[in-house]
Design a protein around this motif. Structure first.
Motif, PDB file in Angstrom:
ATOM      1  N   ALA A  89       2.932  17.567  10.970  1.00  0.00           N
ATOM      2  CA  ALA A  89       1.980  17.637   9.858  1.00  0.00           C
ATOM      3  C   ALA A  89       0.874  16.591  10.019  1.00  0.00           C
ATOM      4  O   ALA A  89      -0.292  16.870   9.724  1.00  0.00           O
ATOM      5  N   ALA A  90       1.228  15.409  10.482  1.00  0.00           N
ATOM      6  CA  ALA A  90       0.228  14.352  10.670  1.00  0.00           C
ATOM      7  C   ALA A  90      -0.798  14.760  11.729  1.00  0.00           C
ATOM      8  O   ALA A  90      -2.001  14.534  11.560  1.00  0.00           O
ATOM      9  N   MET A  91      -0.339  15.380  12.817  1.00  0.00           N
ATOM     10  CA  MET A  91      -1.275  15.837  13.849  1.00  0.00           C
ATOM     11  C   MET A  91      -2.193  16.923  13.294  1.00  0.00           C
ATOM     12  O   MET A  91      -3.398  16.915  13.552  1.00  0.00           O
ATOM     13  N   LYS A  92      -1.636  17.840  12.516  1.00  0.00           N
ATOM     14  CA  LYS A  92      -2.470  18.878  11.882  1.00  0.00           C
ATOM     15  C   LYS A  92      -3.476  18.258  10.920  1.00  0.00           C
ATOM     16  O   LYS A  92      -4.575  18.769  10.749  1.00  0.00           O
ATOM     17  N   TYR A  93      -3.094  17.167  10.286  1.00  0.00           N
ATOM     18  CA  TYR A  93      -3.942  16.469   9.322  1.00  0.00           C
ATOM     19  C   TYR A  93      -5.044  15.681  10.029  1.00  0.00           C
ATOM     20  O   TYR A  93      -6.009  15.269   9.418  1.00  0.00           O
ATOM     21  N   GLY A  94      -4.882  15.468  11.341  1.00  0.00           N
ATOM     22  CA  GLY A  94      -5.907  14.782  12.121  1.00  0.00           C
ATOM     23  C   GLY A  94      -5.552  13.395  12.609  1.00  0.00           C
ATOM     24  O   GLY A  94      -6.391  12.687  13.166  1.00  0.00           O
ATOM     25  N   VAL A  95      -4.315  12.982  12.425  1.00  0.00           N
ATOM     26  CA  VAL A  95      -3.876  11.670  12.905  1.00  0.00           C
ATOM     27  C   VAL A  95      -3.641  11.756  14.410  1.00  0.00           C
ATOM     28  O   VAL A  95      -2.989  12.686  14.889  1.00  0.00           O
ATOM     29  N   ALA A  96      -4.188  10.817  15.149  1.00  0.00           N
ATOM     30  CA  ALA A  96      -4.014  10.799  16.602  1.00  0.00           C
ATOM     31  C   ALA A  96      -2.549  10.590  16.951  1.00  0.00           C
ATOM     32  O   ALA A  96      -1.852   9.789  16.312  1.00  0.00           O
ATOM     33  N   TRP A 150       0.829  -1.206   0.000  1.00  0.00           N
ATOM     34  CA  TRP A 150       0.000   0.000   0.000  1.00  0.00           C
ATOM     35  C   TRP A 150       0.860   1.251   0.000  1.00  0.00           C
ATOM     36  O   TRP A 150       0.648   2.158  -0.808  1.00  0.00           O
ATOM     37  N   VAL A 151       1.833   1.314   0.893  1.00  0.00           N
ATOM     38  CA  VAL A 151       2.711   2.493   0.969  1.00  0.00           C
ATOM     39  C   VAL A 151       3.476   2.657  -0.344  1.00  0.00           C
ATOM     40  O   VAL A 151       3.597   3.766  -0.866  1.00  0.00           O
ATOM     41  N   SER A 152       3.957   1.564  -0.907  1.00  0.00           N
ATOM     42  CA  SER A 152       4.671   1.618  -2.194  1.00  0.00           C
ATOM     43  C   SER A 152       3.766   2.171  -3.290  1.00  0.00           C
ATOM     44  O   SER A 152       4.182   3.022  -4.083  1.00  0.00           O
ATOM     45  N   ARG A 153       2.532   1.684  -3.332  1.00  0.00           N
ATOM     46  CA  ARG A 153       1.589   2.114  -4.363  1.00  0.00           C
ATOM     47  C   ARG A 153       1.243   3.603  -4.215  1.00  0.00           C
ATOM     48  O   ARG A 153       1.244   4.345  -5.187  1.00  0.00           O
ATOM     49  N   ILE A 154       0.981   4.048  -3.000  1.00  0.00           N
ATOM     50  CA  ILE A 154       0.597   5.443  -2.757  1.00  0.00           C
ATOM     51  C   ILE A 154       1.758   6.394  -3.043  1.00  0.00           C
ATOM     52  O   ILE A 154       1.585   7.432  -3.682  1.00  0.00           O
ATOM     53  N   THR A 155       2.948   6.054  -2.567  1.00  0.00           N
ATOM     54  CA  THR A 155       4.095   6.965  -2.695  1.00  0.00           C
ATOM     55  C   THR A 155       4.820   6.843  -4.021  1.00  0.00           C
ATOM     56  O   THR A 155       5.576   7.740  -4.399  1.00  0.00           O
ATOM     57  N   GLY A 156       4.642   5.728  -4.705  1.00  0.00           N
ATOM     58  CA  GLY A 156       5.391   5.501  -5.935  1.00  0.00           C
ATOM     59  C   GLY A 156       6.833   5.107  -5.668  1.00  0.00           C
ATOM     60  O   GLY A 156       7.687   5.165  -6.544  1.00  0.00           O
ATOM     61  N   THR A 157       7.111   4.691  -4.450  1.00  0.00           N
ATOM     62  CA  THR A 157       8.451   4.284  -4.032  1.00  0.00           C
ATOM     63  C   THR A 157       8.502   2.768  -3.918  1.00  0.00           C
ATOM     64  O   THR A 157       7.621   2.170  -3.310  1.00  0.00           O
ATOM     65  N   VAL A 190       9.834   8.741   3.142  1.00  0.00           N
ATOM     66  CA  VAL A 190       8.657   7.965   2.743  1.00  0.00           C
ATOM     67  C   VAL A 190       7.444   8.402   3.564  1.00  0.00           C
ATOM     68  O   VAL A 190       6.337   8.541   3.034  1.00  0.00           O
ATOM     69  N   LEU A 191       7.645   8.660   4.858  1.00  0.00           N
ATOM     70  CA  LEU A 191       6.540   9.093   5.709  1.00  0.00           C
ATOM     71  C   LEU A 191       5.976  10.437   5.244  1.00  0.00           C
ATOM     72  O   LEU A 191       4.753  10.611   5.159  1.00  0.00           O
ATOM     73  N   CYS A 192       6.852  11.380   4.931  1.00  0.00           N
ATOM     74  CA  CYS A 192       6.400  12.691   4.441  1.00  0.00           C
ATOM     75  C   CYS A 192       5.702  12.543   3.090  1.00  0.00           C
ATOM     76  O   CYS A 192       4.639  13.142   2.869  1.00  0.00           O
ATOM     77  N   ASP A 193       6.283  11.742   2.201  1.00  0.00           N
ATOM     78  CA  ASP A 193       5.657  11.503   0.892  1.00  0.00           C
ATOM     79  C   ASP A 193       4.260  10.914   1.064  1.00  0.00           C
ATOM     80  O   ASP A 193       3.311  11.342   0.407  1.00  0.00           O
ATOM     81  N   LEU A 194       4.129   9.929   1.941  1.00  0.00           N
ATOM     82  CA  LEU A 194       2.853   9.267   2.162  1.00  0.00           C
ATOM     83  C   LEU A 194       1.795  10.258   2.654  1.00  0.00           C
ATOM     84  O   LEU A 194       0.686  10.307   2.132  1.00  0.00           O
ATOM     85  N   LEU A 195       2.158  11.052   3.623  1.00  0.00           N
ATOM     86  CA  LEU A 195       1.208  12.020   4.179  1.00  0.00           C
ATOM     87  C   LEU A 195       0.780  13.039   3.124  1.00  0.00           C
ATOM     88  O   LEU A 195      -0.404  13.347   2.989  1.00  0.00           O
ATOM     89  N   MET A 196       1.731  13.527   2.340  1.00  0.00           N
ATOM     90  CA  MET A 196       1.390  14.507   1.307  1.00  0.00           C
ATOM     91  C   MET A 196       0.542  13.872   0.202  1.00  0.00           C
ATOM     92  O   MET A 196      -0.372  14.501  -0.314  1.00  0.00           O
ATOM     93  N   LYS A 197       0.825  12.614  -0.156  1.00  0.00           N
ATOM     94  CA  LYS A 197       0.029  11.923  -1.181  1.00  0.00           C
ATOM     95  C   LYS A 197      -1.393  11.650  -0.694  1.00  0.00           C
ATOM     96  O   LYS A 197      -2.309  11.541  -1.496  1.00  0.00           O
ATOM     97  N   CYS A 198      -1.560  11.561   0.631  1.00  0.00           N
ATOM     98  CA  CYS A 198      -2.892  11.320   1.199  1.00  0.00           C
ATOM     99  C   CYS A 198      -3.708  12.609   1.310  1.00  0.00           C
ATOM    100  O   CYS A 198      -4.843  12.581   1.755  1.00  0.00           O
ATOM    101  N   GLY A 199      -3.112  13.726   0.935  1.00  0.00           N
ATOM    102  CA  GLY A 199      -3.873  14.966   0.896  1.00  0.00           C
ATOM    103  C   GLY A 199      -3.417  16.060   1.833  1.00  0.00           C
ATOM    104  O   GLY A 199      -3.974  17.156   1.805  1.00  0.00           O
ATOM    105  N   ALA A 200      -2.440  15.782   2.669  1.00  0.00           N
ATOM    106  CA  ALA A 200      -1.935  16.830   3.552  1.00  0.00           C
ATOM    107  C   ALA A 200      -1.219  17.882   2.711  1.00  0.00           C
ATOM    108  O   ALA A 200      -0.675  17.570   1.646  1.00  0.00           O
TER     109      ALA A 200
END
Length: 103
Positions: free
Chosen positions: A80-87, A14-21, A37-47
């Motif tokens: 950024a994840a907390m701002k995005y709403g991740v607990a 899933w992470v590979s597919r979303i990030t393209g990595t 990869v974590l930053c890429d994932l969060l930004m690809k999810c809409g952050a």
């Protein structure tokens, strides 16, 4: 162990597919340690774009203190994840990755 391996395998896909990595199950934690990869994932999810996030080139990784950049990237990801709403309890921090405390 079978269920955990299945979940890890699906997460890596899933992470590979979303990030393209291209990520590898055996090195998944290592792949996350730079925070890239974590930053890429969060930004690809809409952050929104993570200000200050830095991707090091292969040359820079050989020359620079990559630990500082990794900690900074992961700190930026956490904020950024907390701002995005991740607990908070669902957000990795550098210590989790350094100690491989991911379950």
């Amino acid at each position: 162990a079978g269920q955990q391996e299945f979940v890890t395998s699906e997460l890596v896909k899933w992470v590979s597919r979303i990030t393209g990595t291209q990520l590898d199950e055996k090195n998944f934690v290592e792949d996350l340690k730079s925070g890239e990869v974590l930053c890429d994932l969060l930004m690809k999810c809409g952050a929104e774009k993570i200000k200050g996030f830095k991707r090091l080139s292969k040359t820079e990784k050989k020359k620079k203190n990559t630990e500082w950049h990794a900690r900074n990237n992961i700190s930026l990801y956490s904020s950024a994840a907390m701002k995005y709403g991740v607990a908070r309890l669902n957000i990795l921090d550098p210590h989790d990755l350094e100690q491989s405390n991911i379950k």
